[in-house]
Write an enzyme that holds these catalytic residues in place. Structure first.
Site, PDB file in Angstrom:
ATOM      1  N   ASP A 119       0.824  -1.207   0.000  1.00 32.73           N
ATOM      2  CA  ASP A 119       0.000   0.000   0.000  1.00 32.73           C
ATOM      3  C   ASP A 119       0.863   1.263   0.000  1.00 32.73           C
ATOM      4  O   ASP A 119       1.856   1.357   0.725  1.00 32.73           O
ATOM      5  CB  ASP A 119      -0.883   0.036   1.247  1.00 32.73           C
ATOM      6  CG  ASP A 119      -1.858  -1.118   1.331  1.00 32.73           C
ATOM      7  OD1 ASP A 119      -1.504  -2.233   0.924  1.00 32.73           O
ATOM      8  OD2 ASP A 119      -2.982  -0.906   1.827  1.00 32.73           O
ATOM      9  N   HIS A 121      -1.017   4.648  -0.502  1.00 29.49           N
ATOM     10  CA  HIS A 121      -1.985   5.595   0.060  1.00 29.49           C
ATOM     11  C   HIS A 121      -1.589   7.067  -0.098  1.00 29.49           C
ATOM     12  O   HIS A 121      -1.597   7.838   0.868  1.00 29.49           O
ATOM     13  CB  HIS A 121      -2.247   5.270   1.534  1.00 29.49           C
ATOM     14  CG  HIS A 121      -3.173   4.111   1.722  1.00 29.49           C
ATOM     15  ND1 HIS A 121      -4.486   4.137   1.311  1.00 29.49           N
ATOM     16  CD2 HIS A 121      -2.969   2.881   2.259  1.00 29.49           C
ATOM     17  CE1 HIS A 121      -5.057   2.971   1.588  1.00 29.49           C
ATOM     18  NE2 HIS A 121      -4.158   2.184   2.148  1.00 29.49           N
ATOM     19  N   ASP A 148      -3.883  -0.027  -3.644  1.00 24.63           N
ATOM     20  CA  ASP A 148      -4.087   1.060  -2.677  1.00 24.63           C
ATOM     21  C   ASP A 148      -3.093   2.194  -2.909  1.00 24.63           C
ATOM     22  O   ASP A 148      -2.250   2.516  -2.069  1.00 24.63           O
ATOM     23  CB  ASP A 148      -4.018   0.558  -1.236  1.00 24.63           C
ATOM     24  CG  ASP A 148      -5.356  -0.015  -0.771  1.00 24.63           C
ATOM     25  OD1 ASP A 148      -6.236  -0.254  -1.613  1.00 24.63           O
ATOM     26  OD2 ASP A 148      -5.521  -0.225   0.449  1.00 24.63           O
ATOM     27  N   ASN A 180      -8.360  -2.475  -2.652  1.00 24.70           N
ATOM     28  CA  ASN A 180      -9.758  -2.197  -2.305  1.00 24.70           C
ATOM     29  C   ASN A 180     -10.079  -0.707  -2.347  1.00 24.70           C
ATOM     30  O   ASN A 180     -11.231  -0.310  -2.521  1.00 24.70           O
ATOM     31  CB  ASN A 180     -10.101  -2.774  -0.931  1.00 24.70           C
ATOM     32  CG  ASN A 180      -9.336  -2.123   0.199  1.00 24.70           C
ATOM     33  OD1 ASN A 180      -8.102  -2.143   0.217  1.00 24.70           O
ATOM     34  ND2 ASN A 180     -10.035  -1.549   1.165  1.00 24.70           N
ATOM     35  N   HIS A 181      -9.053   0.150  -2.237  1.00 25.29           N
ATOM     36  CA  HIS A 181      -9.305   1.592  -2.293  1.00 25.29           C
ATOM     37  C   HIS A 181      -9.418   2.110  -3.724  1.00 25.29           C
ATOM     38  O   HIS A 181      -9.787   3.279  -3.905  1.00 25.29           O
ATOM     39  CB  HIS A 181      -8.229   2.359  -1.525  1.00 25.29           C
ATOM     40  CG  HIS A 181      -8.509   2.405  -0.060  1.00 25.29           C
ATOM     41  ND1 HIS A 181      -9.141   3.450   0.562  1.00 25.29           N
ATOM     42  CD2 HIS A 181      -8.280   1.479   0.909  1.00 25.29           C
ATOM     43  CE1 HIS A 181      -9.279   3.190   1.848  1.00 25.29           C
ATOM     44  NE2 HIS A 181      -8.753   2.000   2.087  1.00 25.29           N
ATOM     45  N   HIS A 232      -3.752  -7.972  -3.514  1.00 20.86           N
ATOM     46  CA  HIS A 232      -3.896  -6.947  -2.475  1.00 20.86           C
ATOM     47  C   HIS A 232      -4.377  -7.552  -1.167  1.00 20.86           C
ATOM     48  O   HIS A 232      -3.741  -7.390  -0.119  1.00 20.86           O
ATOM     49  CB  HIS A 232      -4.858  -5.853  -2.921  1.00 20.86           C
ATOM     50  CG  HIS A 232      -5.021  -4.788  -1.885  1.00 20.86           C
ATOM     51  ND1 HIS A 232      -4.010  -3.907  -1.569  1.00 20.86           N
ATOM     52  CD2 HIS A 232      -6.047  -4.495  -1.041  1.00 20.86           C
ATOM     53  CE1 HIS A 232      -4.414  -3.104  -0.597  1.00 20.86           C
ATOM     54  NE2 HIS A 232      -5.641  -3.441  -0.255  1.00 20.86           N
ATOM     55  N   HIS A 338      -2.702  -4.709   2.205  1.00 19.99           N
ATOM     56  CA  HIS A 338      -4.047  -4.470   2.732  1.00 19.99           C
ATOM     57  C   HIS A 338      -4.130  -4.092   4.198  1.00 19.99           C
ATOM     58  O   HIS A 338      -5.081  -3.431   4.602  1.00 19.99           O
ATOM     59  CB  HIS A 338      -4.908  -5.717   2.453  1.00 19.99           C
ATOM     60  CG  HIS A 338      -6.379  -5.557   2.661  1.00 19.99           C
ATOM     61  ND1 HIS A 338      -7.068  -4.407   2.330  1.00 19.99           N
ATOM     62  CD2 HIS A 338      -7.313  -6.417   3.165  1.00 19.99           C
ATOM     63  CE1 HIS A 338      -8.350  -4.570   2.604  1.00 19.99           C
ATOM     64  NE2 HIS A 338      -8.522  -5.778   3.113  1.00 19.99           N
TER      65      HIS A 338
END
Length: 443
Positions: A119, A121, A148, A180-181, A232, A338
């Site tokens: 990730d 972000h 992500d 998932n984002h 992920h 994740h």
């Protein structure tokens, strides 16, 4: 609306040498947008022939770094005009949508290595450091990103666009998986939608819609050298669809669905290859559960498969499932992402994310690993007691690619001053208790 960079954000980030990464020199840290170094060329323009070069990518990196410190978010379109955005996303989307759900990556060069990243972000500056530390994608260095890219951090758009540019530049050396984002629901809650609308103003809805379309094209998983599976979230269930016996003949045939059966079983790679990933929000019910499982599932210390009730979507799978999956496909590693330090704080049976990775299952056939590449996460925290976690990436070396080498790294400091794009004091921290009713039920 996030404010322009604050006056105390004048320090340069640590220089990341090697691999072609460019960081701003000291003279580039001036906060006057009129005094630019020759290294920074704005507005960015799309090459007339559409062919990206290493020089173009380096200029993009340098410009994004510089603009994050010197340009108000609301003026971002003066750095990357919407026409350039459109050209980049169109080229990248065409590549991504052609790729299968499960990418088979077989490094052919004897000296090739594979870098697996978790990730990010929206932490652009940490991504820039990572690319310098690991070395830029090249003929003998392949990158796999586990999703992500956006949300929570303030530079999700720059992070995602930089990776898309790398994909267009070297499509067989960089692979971008969906997290998932990368969904409509998460980006509306955790800041990315507001970030895009802020940065592109009256063109923001157009840019956001194009990003969502690109998200739908992101592949779900990879298998590296026939030895390593990456995703992920992780593993997925078998989805059985059977013809109903009440109606005979093709025209009247109905389908019955047993996904809610208590006897869950692991899915197959064949089922994974047939799943429909082009959905804005992977469904948690119906006929198309595999994408949601791949993106939202978590490991457990309990045996078997069970619904992931904490998240409201996906699965929990035990070490026996890890063993079964590895053994069935002659694999040695599962590498997933994740879960950051906030999620792991709530799971006492698992290791924390202090070093950016954990080894979660050790079974006869191999291991399950979680890697998280956003250090000092999340960027915006409601308490003074920060997690202060490191990020990490994994390097897999030939000939077997199944002996992971972990590289932990601290966050680039100081981050440029900017406001959050979501109410981080009220929004839940670890994707729990989702408002499923507000998610699209495109089955």
């Amino acid at each position: 609306m996030p404010s322009q960079v604050g006056s105390d954000a004048t320090e340069s980030s640590p220089s990341a040498t090697g691999g072609g990464t460019i960081t701003c020199s000291e003279e580039n840290q001036s906060h006057s947008t009129s005094s630019m170094s020759p290294e920074v060329e704005i507005p960015l323009s799309w090459p007339p022939d559409g062919g990206l070069t290493l020089e173009w990518i380096q200029n993009l990196m340098s410009t994004f770094d510089w603009s994050s410190r010197n340009v108000a978010p609301s003026e971002f379109s003066t750095v990357l005009p919407v026409q350039v955005f459109d050209s980049l996303v169109l080229c990248a989307s065409k590549l991504l949508h052609k790729e299968p759900n499960c990418l088979r990556i077989d490094p052919c060069e004897s000296e090739s290595s594979v870098v697996v990243v978790g990730d990010l972000h929206g932490q652009l500056h940490d991504l820039l450091f990572l690319l310098g530390d690991a070395g830029f994608p090249s003929q003998n260095r392949i990158f796999i990103f586990n999703g992500d890219y956006v949300d929570r951090g303030a530079w999700g758009l720059e992070t995602f666009l930089l990776l898309l540019a790398c994909k267009v530049f070297m499509p067989q050396k960089i692979f971008l998986l969906r997290g998932n984002h990368e969904s409509k629901y998460c980006t509306s809650v955790y800041g990315f939608e507001k970030e895009v609308l802020t940065k592109y103003g009256d063109k923001g809805k157009h840019v956001y819609r194009k990003c969502l379309g690109c998200f739908e094209g992101l592949p779900l998983t990879t298998i590296i050298a026939g030895r390593v599976y990456t995703a992920h979230g992780g593993l997925f269930r078998s989805v059985t669809v059977t013809p109903s016996k009440r109606h005979k003949g093709k025209k009247n045939r109905r389908l019955s669905f047993n996904a809610e059966s208590t006897a869950l079983s692991l899915g197959t790679l064949d089922e994974l290859s047939k799943a429909r990933r082009s959905v804005l929000d992977p469904p948690w019910e119906g006929l198309n559960l595999i994408p949601g499982d791949v993106l939202w599932s978590d490991p457990s210390m309990n045996l078997g498969l069970s619904p992931n009730k904490e998240r409201g979507i996906g699965l929990l799978w035990g070490p026996d499932c890890t063993e079964d999956f590895l053994k069935k496909y002659d694999l040695k590693l599962i590498i997933r992402s994740h879960e950051g330090p906030d999620a792991r704080e709530k799971r006492p049976n698992f290791g924390g994310m202090d070093e950016g990775y954990t080894i979660d299952h050790v079974v006869e056939s191999g291991k399950l690993i979680t890697v998280f590449s956003a250090p000092d996460y999340p960027q915006f925290q409601a308490t003074n007691d920060r997690y202060k976690n490191k990020g990490a990436y994994i390097v897999l070396e030939p000939p077997d690619f199944d002996n992971p080498v972990f590289h932990s790294f601290a966050a680039v400091t100081p981050r440029p001053k900017v406001n959050a794009y979501y109410d981080y004091e009220d929004v839940i921290d670890s994707d729990e208790e989702l408002d499923l009713a507000s998610m699209a039920t495109d089955h």
